[in-house]
Design an enzyme around this catalytic site. Structure first.
Site, PDB file in Angstrom:
ATOM      1  N   SER A 115     -23.443  -1.108   2.460  1.00  0.00           N
ATOM      2  CA  SER A 115     -21.990  -0.795   2.128  1.00  0.00           C
ATOM      3  C   SER A 115     -21.255  -0.951   3.279  1.00  0.00           C
ATOM      4  O   SER A 115     -20.040  -1.189   3.366  1.00  0.00           O
ATOM      5  CB  SER A 115     -22.056   0.633   1.673  1.00  0.00           C
ATOM      6  OG  SER A 115     -22.470   1.713   2.672  1.00  0.00           O
ATOM      7  N   LYS A 156     -19.812   5.377   7.082  1.00  0.00           N
ATOM      8  CA  LYS A 156     -18.301   4.643   6.494  1.00  0.00           C
ATOM      9  C   LYS A 156     -17.793   4.349   7.882  1.00  0.00           C
ATOM     10  O   LYS A 156     -17.597   5.171   9.063  1.00  0.00           O
ATOM     11  CB  LYS A 156     -17.659   5.551   5.487  1.00  0.00           C
ATOM     12  CG  LYS A 156     -18.580   6.010   4.155  1.00  0.00           C
ATOM     13  CD  LYS A 156     -18.901   4.477   3.633  1.00  0.00           C
ATOM     14  CE  LYS A 156     -19.931   4.938   2.725  1.00  0.00           C
ATOM     15  NZ  LYS A 156     -20.797   3.836   2.115  1.00  0.00           N
TER      16      LYS A 156
END
Length: 194
Positions: free
Chosen positions: A41, A88
């Site tokens: 990701s 993230k």
């Protein structure tokens, strides 16, 4: 006195662990630790898939606690749905606006942030679970230390300088005059908030 041969190495190990483990736990809980990044990701920033050899190694990163977080930082946080640690990038913080996939703007409440992965197709992030409380942020990723050929300090993304825009005078249909605050505009001329 008779001592079995196997007991001596065990005692040495236990004594070394008794003195070494508490300081290591203290450092991990208070200052920094090494974290293994799983998944793609955050690719290409972390775990790039550019060559076949890169696909076999997950990045190990240094994470510091008690850091001040800002827009553009790569952070380790608790997933609000599963309580697992995820990595993230912060794209917005409290009292800012984010354009959603549907084109509408979303307000980030105070004390929250909007996090996204660098690879939107493979990332489960704020686009799926909305803004996350700042209390879920565990630490700031500062460097990749393994594999050695990808070892580097992570770049800190600089925000464009914001310049205030003059207030425009508008006339309403009834002839009354009203002021509209246009907001702040980035140095390049693009609106930063609505």
């Amino acid at each position: 006195r008779w001592r079995p041969m196997a007991a001596l190495p065990w005692r040495k190990f236990a004594r070394a662990a008794w003195f070494a483990v508490p300081p290591l736990i203290f450092v991990k809980d208070r200052w920094l630790w090494v974290y293994c990044v799983e998944g793609r990701s955050m690719s290409p920033t972390l775990n790039p898939q550019e060559s076949i050899i890169d696909r076999f190694f997950s990045d190990r990163v240094v994470v510091i606690r008690n850091a001040g977080f800002q827009k553009g930082d790569v952070v380790v946080l608790r997933d609000p749905n599963s309580n697992l640690r995820i990595v993230k990038r912060i794209t917005a913080q409290g009292n800012e606006f984010v354009r959603g996939e549907d084109g509408r703007f979303r307000h980030i409440p105070p004390g929250h942030c909007w996090v996204e992965g660098d690879n939107p197709a493979l990332s489960v992030d704020s686009r799926k679970f909305n803004a996350v409380p700042m209390g879920l942020l565990d630490g700031l990723v500062i460097a990749v230390i393994w594999p050695f050929w990808r070892a580097r300090w992570l770049d800190i993304v600089e925000e464009p300088e914001l310049v205030p825009v003059q207030t425009q005078l508008l006339t309403t249909s009834g002839g009354d005059e009203a002021l509209e605050d246009v907001g702040r505009v980035a140095a390049g001329g693009a609106p930063c908030s609505v």
